[in-house]
Design a protein around this motif. Structure first.
Motif, PDB file in Angstrom:
ATOM      1  N   ASP A   1       0.834  -1.213   0.000  1.00  0.00           N
ATOM      2  CA  ASP A   1       0.000   0.000   0.000  1.00  0.00           C
ATOM      3  C   ASP A   1       0.866   1.258   0.000  1.00  0.00           C
ATOM      4  OD1 ASP A   1      -2.249  -1.570   0.048  1.00  0.00           O
ATOM      5  OD2 ASP A   1      -2.631  -1.337   2.198  1.00  0.00           O
ATOM      6  N   ALA A   2       1.988   1.214   0.738  1.00  0.00           N
ATOM      7  CA  ALA A   2       2.899   2.361   0.783  1.00  0.00           C
ATOM      8  C   ALA A   2       3.491   2.638  -0.594  1.00  0.00           C
ATOM      9  CB  ALA A   2       4.011   2.110   1.803  1.00  0.00           C
ATOM     10  N   LEU A   3       3.862   1.574  -1.319  1.00  0.00           N
ATOM     11  CA  LEU A   3       4.409   1.743  -2.668  1.00  0.00           C
ATOM     12  C   LEU A   3       3.368   2.339  -3.614  1.00  0.00           C
ATOM     13  CD1 LEU A   3       6.487  -1.540  -3.180  1.00  0.00           C
ATOM     14  CD2 LEU A   3       7.370   0.782  -2.987  1.00  0.00           C
ATOM     15  N   LYS A   4       2.121   1.895  -3.484  1.00  0.00           N
ATOM     16  CA  LYS A   4       1.046   2.441  -4.332  1.00  0.00           C
ATOM     17  C   LYS A   4       0.835   3.927  -4.054  1.00  0.00           C
ATOM     18  CE  LYS A   4      -1.605  -1.865  -4.736  1.00  0.00           C
ATOM     19  NZ  LYS A   4      -2.810  -2.595  -4.258  1.00  0.00           N
ATOM     20  N   LEU A   5       0.803   4.274  -2.757  1.00  0.00           N
ATOM     21  CA  LEU A   5       0.633   5.688  -2.389  1.00  0.00           C
ATOM     22  C   LEU A   5       1.813   6.518  -2.883  1.00  0.00           C
ATOM     23  CD1 LEU A   5      -0.788   5.687   1.270  1.00  0.00           C
ATOM     24  CD2 LEU A   5      -2.014   6.053  -0.865  1.00  0.00           C
ATOM     25  N   HIS A   6       3.005   5.942  -2.794  1.00  0.00           N
ATOM     26  CA  HIS A   6       4.211   6.633  -3.242  1.00  0.00           C
ATOM     27  C   HIS A   6       4.120   6.957  -4.737  1.00  0.00           C
ATOM     28  CE1 HIS A   6       8.646   6.414  -4.471  1.00  0.00           C
ATOM     29  NE2 HIS A   6       8.522   7.532  -3.790  1.00  0.00           N
ATOM     30  N   ARG A   7       3.741   5.952  -5.544  1.00  0.00           N
ATOM     31  CA  ARG A   7       3.614   6.174  -6.990  1.00  0.00           C
ATOM     32  C   ARG A   7       2.535   7.199  -7.301  1.00  0.00           C
ATOM     33  NH1 ARG A   7       4.862   0.530  -7.273  1.00  0.00           N
ATOM     34  NH2 ARG A   7       2.654  -0.017  -7.122  1.00  0.00           N
ATOM     35  N   LYS A   8       1.419   7.086  -6.601  1.00  0.00           N
ATOM     36  CA  LYS A   8       0.304   8.010  -6.812  1.00  0.00           C
ATOM     37  C   LYS A   8       0.702   9.440  -6.448  1.00  0.00           C
ATOM     38  CE  LYS A   8      -4.673   8.306  -5.819  1.00  0.00           C
ATOM     39  NZ  LYS A   8      -5.783   7.719  -5.041  1.00  0.00           N
TER      40      LYS A   8
END
Length: 442
Positions: A425-432
């Motif tokens: 989830d952290a990686l997804k938020l980071h990309r977003k």
């Protein structure tokens, strides 16, 4: 051959909990999974005959399924920058020997200033006054070496040594004033674990923190450091090796512990967190500001001890190694080695061009998007905390009528956090977040 199946093998036996505490600690979700977890066999196969490590294959495994507990200590030494993956067995032996000697010198230096260091004893009451007089309080005498030198009584009723024993050096006084604070924290750290029923392990933890407080005088000792150091004692048998692993971890985190009258050390990360939530969940950010939580201080603990209180011991180690693998920079050893002990990581250009595969997935995203400029990238821990807030956004918006409610809702995360999902989830938020920020620039 042992086949674990899809569900994986439980790792609880590696970090045993005392029977009387089993109901009060979160259960461990981490499982050792064939084909995903970095196994002992895969770890040994990743080295060349000379001892150079194929760090890219190791990072890939860790990001998929963590590290087998049997090899965690030696893997962490690479993840934290104790050793360069391009070094040989012989080179690492030389570095290890040199570091062990250095730690022994520092420990001896501390022992000369206070005789309790290295004796297996732990100080839990003040041993010196603010103005440098040694205290002869009965609580201290229970743990101190016998001393028949003359004493006098201070105005507070506490017995202090006469002026001939007074310490004049301010740095030594400040260090001695922290020793009982370290002791009080040590005896409360991970006490649900069978490992710490052995008093020798507790004294190792106290000794390491006492030595670190002396060599890093700018930061010294702060509450929370015992939670960060404890896993190193558990994973590495040699006290000096555990110290250096902790010292490398503090390179990443020491800024969190530097506090002034104007600001708390973790303030930069709290500000990054506020910016991320404002961009990705403006409704939640506005609600928190309305409640008086716009400074995000309610997330303070998560940053200071890296989710140690929200997860079981085993799961917190799993989360840490996944974070470090995702953030991994192959130049971490050379960067740290140039700066000496207990100093900042120097940001700037990479000394050598490395294969992109040798960088962690999170670090690669930052390089690709130019997010390593200026003060360096935002630590992945900020996006982990952001993912916890995002996951609880509906509840926070609906139920939180004040900061106490926010803290209560976040405290309920204890034991329910899934380390692997949190990292994803952290990686997804980071990309977003990077995508939105890039959109604002164009």
């Amino acid at each position: 051959m042992m086949r674990w199946g899809n569900s994986g093998q439980a790792a609880d036996s590696f970090y045993q909990v005392r029977p009387d505490c089993s109901q009060n600690v979160p259960s461990t979700k981490f499982k050792i999974k064939a084909g995903k977890t970095l196994s002992v066999r895969k770890w040994h196969a990743a080295f060349t005959r000379e001892g150079c490590l194929d760090i890219a294959s190791v990072l890939s495994r860790i990001q998929r399924g963590g590290v087998h507990p049997a090899i965690r200590g030696e893997v962490w030494e690479f993840l934290l920058g104790c050793y360069d993956p391009g070094s040989t067995f012989d080179e690492r032996d030389q570095i290890r020997h040199r570091r062990r000697m250095q730690y022994a010198r520092w420990k001896e230096e501390c022992k000369e200033m206070d005789s309790h260091v290295g004796t297996g004893k732990i100080i839990t009451a003040p041993i010196i006054t603010e103005d440098g007089f040694p205290i002869k309080d009965p609580l201290v005498l229970l743990e101190a070496t016998s001393d028949t030198q003359g004493t006098s009584t201070s105005s507070s009723g506490v017995e202090v040594s006469d002026s001939t024993n007074r310490v004049i050096d301010r740095q030594i006084i400040d260090w001695k004033l922290t020793l009982h604070q370290i002791g009080l924290d040590v005896i409360r750290t991970d006490r649900s674990m069978v490992f710490y029923e052995n008093k020798e392990n507790l004294s190792k933890l106290w000794d390491i923190l006492a030595v670190y407080a002396w060599i890093d005088k700018e930061v010294g000792y702060c509450q929370g450091m015992s939670d960060l150091c404890s896993p190193m004692i558990v994973l590495l048998n040699d006290e000096a090796d555990a110290f250096w692993c902790f010292e490398r971890l503090m390179r990443r985190l020491r800024g969190n512990f530097r506090c002034t009258q104007q600001s708390v050390g973790v303030e930069n990360q709290l500000q990054h967190l506020a910016s991320i939530i404002q961009v990705l969940d403006p409704k939640l950010h506005d609600h928190l500001e309305t409640l008086g939580g716009g400074d995000y201080l309610f997330a303070f603990r998560m940053f200071m001890v890296l989710f140690r209180r929200e997860l079981s011991f085993g799961d917190s180690l799993y989360l840490w190694e996944m974070m470090w693998a995702l953030e991994y920079d192959p130049d971490i050893f050379s960067t740290y080695d140039k700066t000496g002990a207990a100093t900042h990581k120097i940001e700037g250009s990479k000394p050598k061009v490395k294969s992109i595969r040798q960088f962690g997935k999170y670090e690669r995203e930052n390089m690709k998007n130019g997010a390593n400029d200026g003060d360096g990238p935002v630590p992945i821990s900020v996006f982990l905390v952001a993912s916890v807030l995002k996951g609880n956004s509906p509840k926070l918006l609906q139920e939180a009528q004040g900061i106490d409610d926010v803290i209560r809702i976040l405290n309920n995360v204890n034991g329910d956090l899934d380390a692997k999902r949190a990292c994803a989830d952290a990686l997804k938020l980071h990309r977003k977040y990077l995508k939105k920020m890039q959109g604002k620039k164009t």
